[in-house]
Design an enzyme around this catalytic site. Structure first.
Site, PDB file in Angstrom:
ATOM      1  N   ASN A   1       0.815  -1.226   0.000  1.00  0.00           N
ATOM      2  CA  ASN A   1       0.000   0.000   0.000  1.00  0.00           C
ATOM      3  C   ASN A   1       0.843   1.269   0.000  1.00  0.00           C
ATOM      4  O   ASN A   1       2.066   1.228   0.116  1.00  0.00           O
ATOM      5  CB  ASN A   1      -1.045  -0.028   1.122  1.00  0.00           C
ATOM      6  CG  ASN A   1      -0.452   0.043   2.509  1.00  0.00           C
ATOM      7  OD1 ASN A   1       0.571   0.659   2.718  1.00  0.00           O
ATOM      8  ND2 ASN A   1      -1.114  -0.602   3.454  1.00  0.00           N
ATOM      9  N   GLY A   2       0.121   2.396  -0.151  1.00  0.00           N
ATOM     10  CA  GLY A   2       0.786   3.690  -0.253  1.00  0.00           C
ATOM     11  C   GLY A   2       1.167   4.289   1.091  1.00  0.00           C
ATOM     12  O   GLY A   2       1.704   5.403   1.139  1.00  0.00           O
TER      13      GLY A   2
ATOM     14  N   MET B   1      -0.454   5.699   3.354  1.00  0.00           N
ATOM     15  CA  MET B   1      -1.183   6.877   3.859  1.00  0.00           C
ATOM     16  C   MET B   1      -1.936   6.505   5.132  1.00  0.00           C
ATOM     17  O   MET B   1      -2.775   5.604   5.121  1.00  0.00           O
ATOM     18  CB  MET B   1      -2.179   7.399   2.817  1.00  0.00           C
ATOM     19  CG  MET B   1      -1.507   8.200   1.719  1.00  0.00           C
ATOM     20  SD  MET B   1      -2.708   8.764   0.495  1.00  0.00           S
ATOM     21  CE  MET B   1      -3.272  10.280   1.215  1.00  0.00           C
TER      22      MET B   1
ATOM     23  N   GLU C   1      -7.137  11.257  -2.811  1.00  0.00           N
ATOM     24  CA  GLU C   1      -5.685  11.151  -2.670  1.00  0.00           C
ATOM     25  C   GLU C   1      -5.033  11.600  -3.972  1.00  0.00           C
ATOM     26  O   GLU C   1      -5.446  11.178  -5.056  1.00  0.00           O
ATOM     27  CB  GLU C   1      -5.368   9.678  -2.370  1.00  0.00           C
ATOM     28  CG  GLU C   1      -3.950   9.246  -2.598  1.00  0.00           C
ATOM     29  CD  GLU C   1      -3.803   7.715  -2.482  1.00  0.00           C
ATOM     30  OE1 GLU C   1      -4.599   7.068  -1.770  1.00  0.00           O
ATOM     31  OE2 GLU C   1      -2.893   7.188  -3.129  1.00  0.00           O
TER      32      GLU C   1
ATOM     33  N   HIS D   1      -9.582  -0.775  -1.350  1.00  0.00           N
ATOM     34  CA  HIS D   1     -10.084  -0.692   0.025  1.00  0.00           C
ATOM     35  C   HIS D   1     -11.301  -1.581   0.261  1.00  0.00           C
ATOM     36  O   HIS D   1     -12.384  -1.079   0.571  1.00  0.00           O
ATOM     37  CB  HIS D   1     -10.471   0.759   0.357  1.00  0.00           C
ATOM     38  CG  HIS D   1      -9.364   1.752   0.221  1.00  0.00           C
ATOM     39  ND1 HIS D   1      -9.581   3.112   0.116  1.00  0.00           N
ATOM     40  CD2 HIS D   1      -8.017   1.591   0.183  1.00  0.00           C
ATOM     41  CE1 HIS D   1      -8.412   3.742   0.011  1.00  0.00           C
ATOM     42  NE2 HIS D   1      -7.456   2.850   0.040  1.00  0.00           N
TER      43      HIS D   1
ATOM     44  N   ASN E   1      -8.569   6.483   3.578  1.00  0.00           N
ATOM     45  CA  ASN E   1      -7.800   5.243   3.434  1.00  0.00           C
ATOM     46  C   ASN E   1      -7.897   4.477   4.769  1.00  0.00           C
ATOM     47  O   ASN E   1      -7.738   5.064   5.830  1.00  0.00           O
ATOM     48  CB  ASN E   1      -6.341   5.566   3.116  1.00  0.00           C
ATOM     49  CG  ASN E   1      -6.222   6.666   2.075  1.00  0.00           C
ATOM     50  OD1 ASN E   1      -6.703   7.766   2.292  1.00  0.00           O
ATOM     51  ND2 ASN E   1      -5.622   6.369   0.965  1.00  0.00           N
TER      52      ASN E   1
ATOM     53  N   PHE F   1      -6.405   1.742   6.655  1.00  0.00           N
ATOM     54  CA  PHE F   1      -5.678   0.838   7.557  1.00  0.00           C
ATOM     55  C   PHE F   1      -5.513   1.350   8.989  1.00  0.00           C
ATOM     56  O   PHE F   1      -5.419   0.542   9.913  1.00  0.00           O
ATOM     57  CB  PHE F   1      -4.360   0.333   6.955  1.00  0.00           C
ATOM     58  CG  PHE F   1      -3.186   1.282   6.898  1.00  0.00           C
ATOM     59  CD1 PHE F   1      -2.609   1.816   8.026  1.00  0.00           C
ATOM     60  CD2 PHE F   1      -2.602   1.584   5.665  1.00  0.00           C
ATOM     61  CE1 PHE F   1      -1.498   2.653   7.959  1.00  0.00           C
ATOM     62  CE2 PHE F   1      -1.503   2.413   5.583  1.00  0.00           C
ATOM     63  CZ  PHE F   1      -0.949   2.958   6.739  1.00  0.00           C
TER      64      PHE F   1
HETATM   65  P1  FAE Z   1      -4.973  -7.504   4.770  1.00  0.00           P
HETATM   66  O1  FAE Z   1      -3.939  -6.471   5.037  1.00  0.00           O
HETATM   67  O2  FAE Z   1      -5.540  -7.616   3.405  1.00  0.00           O
HETATM   68  O3  FAE Z   1      -4.331  -8.905   5.181  1.00  0.00           O
HETATM   69  C1  FAE Z   1      -4.969 -10.130   4.973  1.00  0.00           C
HETATM   70  C2  FAE Z   1      -3.907 -11.228   4.914  1.00  0.00           C
HETATM   71  O4  FAE Z   1      -4.551 -12.499   5.028  1.00  0.00           O
HETATM   72  C3  FAE Z   1      -3.102 -11.243   3.613  1.00  0.00           C
HETATM   73  O5  FAE Z   1      -1.734 -11.308   3.911  1.00  0.00           O
HETATM   74  C4  FAE Z   1      -3.586 -12.521   2.912  1.00  0.00           C
HETATM   75  O6  FAE Z   1      -2.587 -13.146   2.125  1.00  0.00           O
HETATM   76  C5  FAE Z   1      -3.985 -13.400   4.094  1.00  0.00           C
HETATM   77  N1  FAE Z   1      -5.008 -14.408   3.783  1.00  0.00           N
HETATM   78  C6  FAE Z   1      -6.130 -14.232   3.070  1.00  0.00           C
HETATM   79  N2  FAE Z   1      -6.868 -15.384   3.042  1.00  0.00           N
HETATM   80  C7  FAE Z   1      -6.152 -16.291   3.780  1.00  0.00           C
HETATM   81  C8  FAE Z   1      -6.385 -17.652   4.116  1.00  0.00           C
HETATM   82  N3  FAE Z   1      -7.501 -18.314   3.720  1.00  0.00           N
HETATM   83  N4  FAE Z   1      -5.451 -18.299   4.861  1.00  0.00           N
HETATM   84  C9  FAE Z   1      -4.325 -17.640   5.275  1.00  0.00           C
HETATM   85  N5  FAE Z   1      -4.068 -16.352   4.975  1.00  0.00           N
HETATM   86  C10 FAE Z   1      -4.977 -15.675   4.242  1.00  0.00           C
HETATM   87  O7  FAE Z   1      -6.198  -7.374   5.781  1.00  0.00           O
HETATM   88  N6  FAE Z   1      -4.842   1.767   3.003  1.00  0.00           N
HETATM   89  C11 FAE Z   1      -4.480   2.879   3.667  1.00  0.00           C
HETATM   90  O8  FAE Z   1      -4.970   3.135   4.777  1.00  0.00           O
HETATM   91  N7  FAE Z   1      -3.557   3.765   3.120  1.00  0.00           N
HETATM   92  C12 FAE Z   1      -3.006   3.561   1.878  1.00  0.00           C
HETATM   93  O9  FAE Z   1      -2.172   4.360   1.421  1.00  0.00           O
HETATM   94  C13 FAE Z   1      -3.407   2.404   1.149  1.00  0.00           C
HETATM   95  N8  FAE Z   1      -2.926   2.146  -0.092  1.00  0.00           N
HETATM   96  C14 FAE Z   1      -3.227   0.965  -0.719  1.00  0.00           C
HETATM   97  C15 FAE Z   1      -2.620   0.657  -1.942  1.00  0.00           C
HETATM   98  C16 FAE Z   1      -2.838  -0.578  -2.533  1.00  0.00           C
HETATM   99  C17 FAE Z   1      -2.195  -0.899  -3.860  1.00  0.00           C
HETATM  100  C18 FAE Z   1      -3.665  -1.550  -1.882  1.00  0.00           C
HETATM  101  C19 FAE Z   1      -3.904  -2.909  -2.492  1.00  0.00           C
HETATM  102  C20 FAE Z   1      -4.271  -1.259  -0.672  1.00  0.00           C
HETATM  103  C21 FAE Z   1      -4.063   0.000  -0.082  1.00  0.00           C
HETATM  104  N9  FAE Z   1      -4.640   0.318   1.151  1.00  0.00           N
HETATM  105  C22 FAE Z   1      -4.312   1.480   1.784  1.00  0.00           C
HETATM  106  C23 FAE Z   1      -5.589  -0.597   1.806  1.00  0.00           C
HETATM  107  C24 FAE Z   1      -4.985  -1.382   2.993  1.00  0.00           C
HETATM  108  O10 FAE Z   1      -3.754  -1.976   2.625  1.00  0.00           O
HETATM  109  C25 FAE Z   1      -6.001  -2.437   3.437  1.00  0.00           C
HETATM  110  O11 FAE Z   1      -7.173  -1.748   3.858  1.00  0.00           O
HETATM  111  C26 FAE Z   1      -5.492  -3.286   4.589  1.00  0.00           C
HETATM  112  O12 FAE Z   1      -4.317  -3.976   4.234  1.00  0.00           O
HETATM  113  C27 FAE Z   1      -6.549  -4.291   5.028  1.00  0.00           C
HETATM  114  O13 FAE Z   1      -6.124  -4.871   6.246  1.00  0.00           O
HETATM  115  P2  FAE Z   1      -6.733  -6.229   6.763  1.00  0.00           P
HETATM  116  O14 FAE Z   1      -6.229  -6.467   8.137  1.00  0.00           O
HETATM  117  O15 FAE Z   1      -8.212  -6.199   6.566  1.00  0.00           O
END
Ligand code: FAE
Length: 539
Positions: free
Chosen positions: A151-152, A154, A392, A477, A515, A517
């Site tokens: 992610n970025g 932010m 953003e 998101h 955003n 997180f």
């Molecule tokens: P997450 O971080 O998605 O973690 C879930 C984990 O569970 C992952 O590592 C998966 O591989 C794993 N997983 C999934 N299914 C399974 C399974 N069945 N068994 C075992 N492992 C599994 O969850 N948010 C911000 O606030 N600021 C930003 O600047 C920002 N930029 C972003 C840029 C991009 C390109 C992306 C993709 C997202 C961005 N986000 C940003 C969103 C943020 O990263 C996202 O909301 C959080 O990562 C979500 O957190 P969770 O704890 O829900």
């Protein structure tokens, strides 16, 4: 206490750095860092996933003295490739970029309508995944650290009134007094020096967009980040290897970013109570003696399932992200493994109103060939009564002048979608339709039409495929699917299933206005504090 935690934190970081990763890895901290502990067939607590919610759960359980196993389907990013780097360059991506693809699928698909953005790669457990659900695709991070790897950075606290509107059952006083500050501290949130921001060529693109917004009567805000701005300034001075200033972000940052493996997860390992198992995908969940049994598929780096095992535990903390957690629960309910799960499981999903768009600037309004990949500025029109938008100002670091201003707009789209379970593929399908993106598109268009009018500029139609000026068919998101207070009680305890908890973005009902997180992390801090005090003390 602080010194001790810091020393142990360093041991946790060392364990994450030195664990061998020729495929499946089990990382823990016993007397020596990085010793590979034995596989557990039973543990008091299992955390699924290693993103924000999961990392908070693992740390708080570890500090409470609870032996905890973290299961993550992605790899640990600790072994450099032949180029000496962990992550691949953004402009010339290789197999490390995406999760088992033969071709990259970047958010921008073309440039000047030319197919020059994406390239062929060999299938590998790369760090970024794009999960396609028809009219909506969801980008997620894969690996130890989840979304924090891609992610970025932010780090935005939502407007308090909107937070309360979305999560009315949560005491906002307590959140803004205790849990948001705690989350920000633990995540290593820091601010860019405003003087440097005003003078550096690396943020010219943000200043140009700010000037254009001002001409339309719109205000902007500097946004904090988890990227180390001290490091970034040393990058600019060429004192250290470049990462944000080398355009790194969606395929991972080699330096500078305080991703979860450097913050919460390192601290969790440092408790000595937490182990992390990688390339381990939780497929099924059912009741078992004294709690639950999880079925876990372990894969190699070619994606072959090399083994399936079961692990029993008293408590399960689901932190697999909005899509992952919802799928595990939905599958359990629909296959009859946990029929008592509430009908609300699989409901209330939204893309946080995400819309991406780009404007073409006049030749004299150069945005600069040099662009930091970490966004630090947002256009704040959230109080607009008709079309609230927080946009953003996104980088587009192509290494050449392109006169493009890029944005990720977060809008207040009230549309929500449900998931259904598809028995044929044993997966959850998101039922989002194209028309549900219309409110988000209308709001984004209203804001950027204003900016274009005030500056006599136009949209770019060459970047998202199909001559479109707006990309409203993907999100960064994903939020919801196991909404707080509906599928769970007020603290993430999954209804009907004592000892089963949701801790991640699945708890947030589809929208949070910024955003997400920091909100996911702070909410997990709040819920884990209560769960550890009430549920674990009673055990
Ligand atoms: P997450 O971080 O998605 O973690 C879930 C984990 O569970 C992952 O590592 C998966 O591989 C794993 N997983 C999934 N299914 C399974 C399974 N069945 N068994 C075992 N492992 C599994 O969850 N948010 C911000 O606030 N600021 C930003 O600047 C920002 N930029 C972003 C840029 C991009 C390109 C992306 C993709 C997202 C961005 N986000 C940003 C969103 C943020 O990263 C996202 O909301 C959080 O990562 C979500 O957190 P969770 O704890 O829900």
């Amino acid at each position: 206490m602080t010194t001790n935690l810091t020393r142990r934190h360093m041991l946790g970081t060392a364990a994450l750095r030195t664990a061998a990763v020729l495929g499946f890895t089990r990382i823990g901290l016993s007397s020596a860092a990085a010793r590979e502990p034995a596989a557990e067939s039973r543990a008091p607590a299992v955390v699924v996933g290693s993103g924000y919610g999961a990392a908070v759960a693992a740390l708080r359980l570890g500090l409470a003295g609870v032996r905890t196993v973290v299961l993550e389907m992605g790899r640990l990013w600790d072994t450099p490739g032949t180029d000496g780097k962990l992550f691949c360059p953004t402009i010339t991506p290789d197999h490390r970029s995406m999760w088992f693809r033969t071709r990259t699928e970047a958010p921008l698909s073309t440039f000047l309508w030319l197919d020059v953005v994406n390239r062929g790669i060999r299938p590998y457990p790369g760090v970024l995944d794009r999960v396609d659900h028809g009219a909506m695709s969801v980008y997620v991070g894969r690996g130890v650290g989840g979304g924090s790897l891609v992610n970025g950075g932010m780090a935005v606290v939502p407007p308090r009134a909107y937070f309360s509107e979305m999560l009315p059952g949560v005491d906002a006083d307590e959140m803004y007094r205790t849990h948001f500050p705690r989350a920000r501290r633990m995540l290593g949130v820091n601010h860019i020096d405003p003087d440097w921001f005003e003078s550096t060529p690396w943020y010219r693109y943000s200043r140009v967009s700010r000037a254009h917004a001002r001409r339309a009567g719109l205000g902007t805000v500097l946004v904090p980040n988890v990227y180390d701005f001290g490091y970034m300034r040393r990058e600019a001075a060429r004192e250290v290897p470049r990462s944000a200033l080398a355009g790194e972000v969606i395929y991972g940052n080699n330096h500078g970013k305080r991703s979860l493996d450097k913050s919460y997860l390192a601290a969790a390992l440092a408790t000595g109570k937490v182990t992390i198992e990688t390339m381990s995908r939780v497929r099924a969940l059912r009741r078992g003696p004294g709690g639950y049994v999880l079925t876990v598929d372990r894969s190699d780096l070619a994606g072959r399932v090399t083994g399936t095992r079961e692990i029993g535990c008293a408590r399960v903390f689901l932190g697999a992200g909005s899509l992952g957690t919802t799928e595990i629960l939905l599958r359990a309910r629909e296959t009859g493994a946990l029929p008592e799960l509430d009908a609300e499981v699989g409901r209330g999903w939204g893309p946080n109103g995400n819309v991406m768009t780009a404007r073409a600037n006049h030749p004299w309004d150069t945005v600069g060939a040099r662009q930091s990949a970490m966004p630090v500025l947002g256009i704040n029109d959230w109080n607009n009564p008709d079309h609230p938008v927080f946009a953003e100002i996104a980088p587009l670091p192509m290494g050449l002048e392109h006169w493009i201003s890029l944005y990720l707009a977060i809008t207040r789209n009230p549309e929500r979608a449900d998931f259904s379970y598809d028995a044929a593929t044993d997966s959850a399908r998101l039922n989002w339709t194209a028309s549900q993106s219309l409110p988000a598109l209308t709001a984004a268009k209203s804001l950027f039409d204003r900016i274009n009018r005030a500056n006599a500029t136009v949209y770019r139609h060459d970047l998202f495929g199909g001559n479109r000026a707006f990309a409203d068919d993907f999100t960064y998101h994903p939020l919801g699917g196991c909404v707080l207070g509906r599928a769970t009680d007020g603290h993430g305890r999954v209804k009907g299933c004592p000892g089963l908890y949701a801790v991640d973005g699945s708890l947030i009902p589809g929208s949070i206005g910024v955003n997400p997180f920091v909100t996911i992390t702070a909410l997990a801090e709040r819920n884990m504090e209560r769960i550890i005090r009430r549920d674990l003390a009673a055990a």
